[in-house]
Design a protein around this motif. Structure first.
Motif: not given
Length: 147
Positions: A125-131, A134-144
């Motif tokens: 999970v990452s949280v990044a500020g936008l130029p 605001g922000k962008r939150i990205t979560a990577v969930v395994p498919l298997g």
């Protein structure tokens, strides 16, 4: 092969809703479609329980953007290498926090469980500020199942 769906809108919430998933149900539908297309290629295994995890993470991220972030300003889903990356952008610069389930007086709090669910189900999970704010939150969930 990568399968990606991405849309960002610098416009206001009404204009953004013309091109972005504006409700958690819209976002879940988009994720379900993109994952199903990728799984048909048989390049990666698709576990039904893992798909449920991805859909729950999608619901939590989009709901939080609506309730706490001033609306959804960007949305992306990317399927690659056995995982699904879901990114949701909003207008708020505030980073999500985990609050105790009870307040200082011992009363149960309403809500506040979405962020811990996202952190539990995602492998990253990452949280990044936008130029422009605001922000962008990205979560990577395994498919298997990898837990």
């Amino acid at each position: 092969m990568r399968q990606t769906y991405r849309t960002d809108s610098p416009t206001g919430p009404r204009e953004a809703c013309r091109s972005l998933p504006c409700r958690p149900a819209d976002a879940r539908s988009t994720v379900r479609r993109v994952v199903a297309e990728r799984c048909r290629t048989r390049a990666i295994p698709c576990d039904d329980d893992a798909l449920d995890d991805v859909l729950l993470v999608t619901s939590e991220l989009t709901t939080n953007a609506l309730l706490h972030g001033g609306g959804i300003t960007g949305f992306a889903v990317d399927v690659d290498g056995g995982g699904v990356s879901v990114s949701v952008s909003d207008r708020s610069d505030e980073v999500p926090v985990v609050e105790a389930p009870v307040d200082g007086q011992g009363r149960n709090r309403l809500g506040g469980r979405g962020w811990p669910i996202v952190c539990l189900l995602a492998r990253d999970v990452s949280v990044a500020g936008l130029p422009r704010g605001g922000k962008r939150i990205t979560a990577v969930v395994p498919l298997g199942r990898q837990r």
